[in-house]
Design a protein around this motif. Structure first.
Motif, mmCIF file in Angstrom:
data_model
loop_
_atom_site.group_PDB
_atom_site.id
_atom_site.type_symbol
_atom_site.label_atom_id
_atom_site.label_comp_id
_atom_site.label_asym_id
_atom_site.label_seq_id
_atom_site.Cartn_x
_atom_site.Cartn_y
_atom_site.Cartn_z
ATOM 1 N N LEU A 147 0.847 -1.184 0.000
ATOM 2 C CA LEU A 147 0.000 0.000 0.000
ATOM 3 C C LEU A 147 0.885 1.238 0.000
ATOM 4 C CD1 LEU A 147 -2.746 -0.836 2.691
ATOM 5 C CD2 LEU A 147 -3.003 -0.844 0.205
ATOM 6 N N SER A 148 0.388 2.312 -0.609
ATOM 7 C CA SER A 148 1.109 3.574 -0.571
ATOM 8 C C SER A 148 0.743 4.291 0.728
ATOM 9 C CB SER A 148 0.733 4.440 -1.777
ATOM 10 O OG SER A 148 1.391 5.691 -1.699
ATOM 11 N N THR A 149 1.688 4.344 1.656
ATOM 12 C CA THR A 149 1.414 4.922 2.969
ATOM 13 C C THR A 149 2.552 5.841 3.398
ATOM 14 O OG1 THR A 149 2.493 3.131 4.200
ATOM 15 C CG2 THR A 149 0.151 2.856 3.680
ATOM 16 N N ARG A 150 2.272 6.624 4.438
ATOM 17 C CA ARG A 150 3.303 7.442 5.072
ATOM 18 C C ARG A 150 3.148 7.327 6.578
ATOM 19 N NH1 ARG A 150 3.122 13.385 2.665
ATOM 20 N NH2 ARG A 150 5.017 13.587 3.923
ATOM 21 N N LEU A 151 4.254 7.429 7.302
ATOM 22 C CA LEU A 151 4.165 7.442 8.747
ATOM 23 C C LEU A 151 3.474 8.718 9.211
ATOM 24 C CD1 LEU A 151 7.692 6.162 9.875
ATOM 25 C CD2 LEU A 151 5.549 4.879 9.851
ATOM 26 N N LEU A 152 2.690 8.594 10.261
ATOM 27 C CA LEU A 152 2.028 9.770 10.827
ATOM 28 C C LEU A 152 3.046 10.857 11.153
ATOM 29 C CD1 LEU A 152 -0.412 11.263 12.056
ATOM 30 C CD2 LEU A 152 -0.032 9.958 14.166
ATOM 31 N N ASP A 153 4.209 10.457 11.624
ATOM 32 C CA ASP A 153 5.254 11.408 12.013
ATOM 33 C C ASP A 153 5.726 12.272 10.846
ATOM 34 O OD1 ASP A 153 6.983 12.420 14.081
ATOM 35 O OD2 ASP A 153 8.643 11.361 13.136
ATOM 36 N N GLU A 154 5.481 11.831 9.615
ATOM 37 C CA GLU A 154 5.945 12.562 8.431
ATOM 38 C C GLU A 154 4.883 13.486 7.845
ATOM 39 O OE1 GLU A 154 6.821 9.354 5.824
ATOM 40 O OE2 GLU A 154 8.674 8.779 6.850
ATOM 41 N N LEU A 155 3.653 13.411 8.356
ATOM 42 C CA LEU A 155 2.546 14.128 7.720
ATOM 43 C C LEU A 155 2.483 15.590 8.156
ATOM 44 C CD1 LEU A 155 -0.332 11.486 7.886
ATOM 45 C CD2 LEU A 155 1.243 11.970 6.012
ATOM 46 N N PRO A 156 2.149 16.480 7.231
ATOM 47 C CA PRO A 156 2.031 17.901 7.585
ATOM 48 C C PRO A 156 0.681 18.212 8.228
ATOM 49 C CG PRO A 156 1.530 17.605 5.263
ATOM 50 C CD PRO A 156 1.935 16.250 5.792
ATOM 51 N N THR A 157 0.597 19.356 8.855
ATOM 52 C CA THR A 157 -0.668 19.824 9.416
ATOM 53 C C THR A 157 -1.723 19.904 8.306
ATOM 54 O OG1 THR A 157 0.471 21.111 11.101
ATOM 55 C CG2 THR A 157 -1.795 21.742 10.613
ATOM 56 N N GLY A 158 -2.914 19.416 8.601
ATOM 57 C CA GLY A 158 -3.999 19.426 7.621
ATOM 58 C C GLY A 158 -4.157 18.127 6.852
ATOM 59 N N ALA A 159 -3.161 17.246 6.937
ATOM 60 C CA ALA A 159 -3.246 15.976 6.215
ATOM 61 C C ALA A 159 -4.372 15.108 6.797
ATOM 62 C CB ALA A 159 -1.922 15.230 6.285
ATOM 63 N N VAL A 160 -5.073 14.409 5.911
ATOM 64 C CA VAL A 160 -6.167 13.534 6.319
ATOM 65 C C VAL A 160 -5.963 12.175 5.655
ATOM 66 C CG1 VAL A 160 -8.667 13.143 6.270
ATOM 67 C CG2 VAL A 160 -7.772 15.463 6.541
ATOM 68 N N GLY A 161 -6.199 11.114 6.400
ATOM 69 C CA GLY A 161 -6.048 9.781 5.826
ATOM 70 C C GLY A 161 -6.692 8.729 6.699
ATOM 71 N N LYS A 162 -6.311 7.475 6.448
ATOM 72 C CA LYS A 162 -6.857 6.338 7.178
ATOM 73 C C LYS A 162 -5.693 5.538 7.754
ATOM 74 C CE LYS A 162 -8.559 2.860 4.813
ATOM 75 N NZ LYS A 162 -9.453 2.016 3.982
ATOM 76 N N ILE A 163 -5.803 5.157 9.018
ATOM 77 C CA ILE A 163 -4.772 4.338 9.654
ATOM 78 C C ILE A 163 -4.840 2.927 9.062
ATOM 79 C CG2 ILE A 163 -3.908 3.373 11.816
ATOM 80 C CD1 ILE A 163 -5.350 5.735 13.244
#
Length: 227
Positions: free
Chosen positions: A146-162
């Protein structure tokens, strides 16, 4: 697929799975990092890596460290298939919680027969993810990424699914459960506090999403599929 009598030793299986796991996270694979992950001495790790190299399972790549060969990768994925299917079966059929299964699977993965593992897979409908969101390799060794990113890398305002929890620490998993931070939940980054402070997120469907301040350890353990 071979039965248990034709398998490598449990220690070899543990090492190739650990090497695969470190590489999966993008971490450097060295004797030191292996020793830390497996809780053995650096000299023990060095000796086993030499043995793995002699058996054609790993290679030392200049400036990159220890890497699995094609044969080593196939072995690691076979072990991971057993491990992650066992975890899935324990949760789905035997009522275990996701914080209880890793240690059990560590023990069972070396002794269950391939026939039993495949019966488990069939019973579960051949899942492609385990209870922590880790991909379960197919019989042929292929893995659905899956194409994912660690929560620690996400900018303010990012929205996704764990979609994945990387840490197997039972206390961390229990904390997540107690705060309803689980796989499939919507997560939104509200604020990143400065100087290494926590990441403030909202978890759950709007408008009743709960606000949490998550430290770095958890932020580095959650993978998010960003919308």
């Amino acid at each position: 697929m071979a039965e248990t009598s034709n398998r490598r030793s449990s220690s070899i299986e543990d090492y190739v799975r650990a090497i695969y796991g470190l590489a999966e996270r993008g971490e450097a694979v060295t004797n030191t990092s292996l020793a830390t992950r497996l809780e053995v001495s650096p000299s023990s790790a060095s000796g086993m890596v030499t043995k793995l190299s002699q058996q054609g399972l790993v290679a030392h790549v200049p400036y990159r460290g220890i890497e699995l060969t094609g044969e080593g990768t196939a072995l690691a994925r076979a072990v991971l298939r057993r491990h992650r299917l066992i975890e899935s079966y324990l949760v789905s059929e035997l009522g275990y919680t996701w914080d209880e299964v890793h240690v059990e699977a560590d023990q069972l993965e070396h002794v269950v027969s391939d026939l039993l593992v495949e019966r488990m897979a069939a019973k579960l409908g051949n899942p492609v993810r385990d209870p922590h969101g880790d991909p379960i390799p197919a019989v042929d060794g292929s893995v659905e990424e899956l194409s994912t990113r660690l929560l620690d890398e996400l900018p303010t305002g990012a929205v996704g699914k764990i979609v994945r929890v990387w840490d197997t620490d039972p206390e961390l998993l229990r904390y997540l459960s107690e705060h309803a931070i689980g796989l499939g939940e919507r997560i939104e980054v509200v604020e990143r506090q400065p100087f290494g402070g926590p990441i403030v997120v909202k978890v759950g469907p709007q408008p009743e999403a709960a606000t949490h301040a998550l430290g770095k350890e958890i932020a580095q353990a959650l993978s998010v599929a960003v919308r």
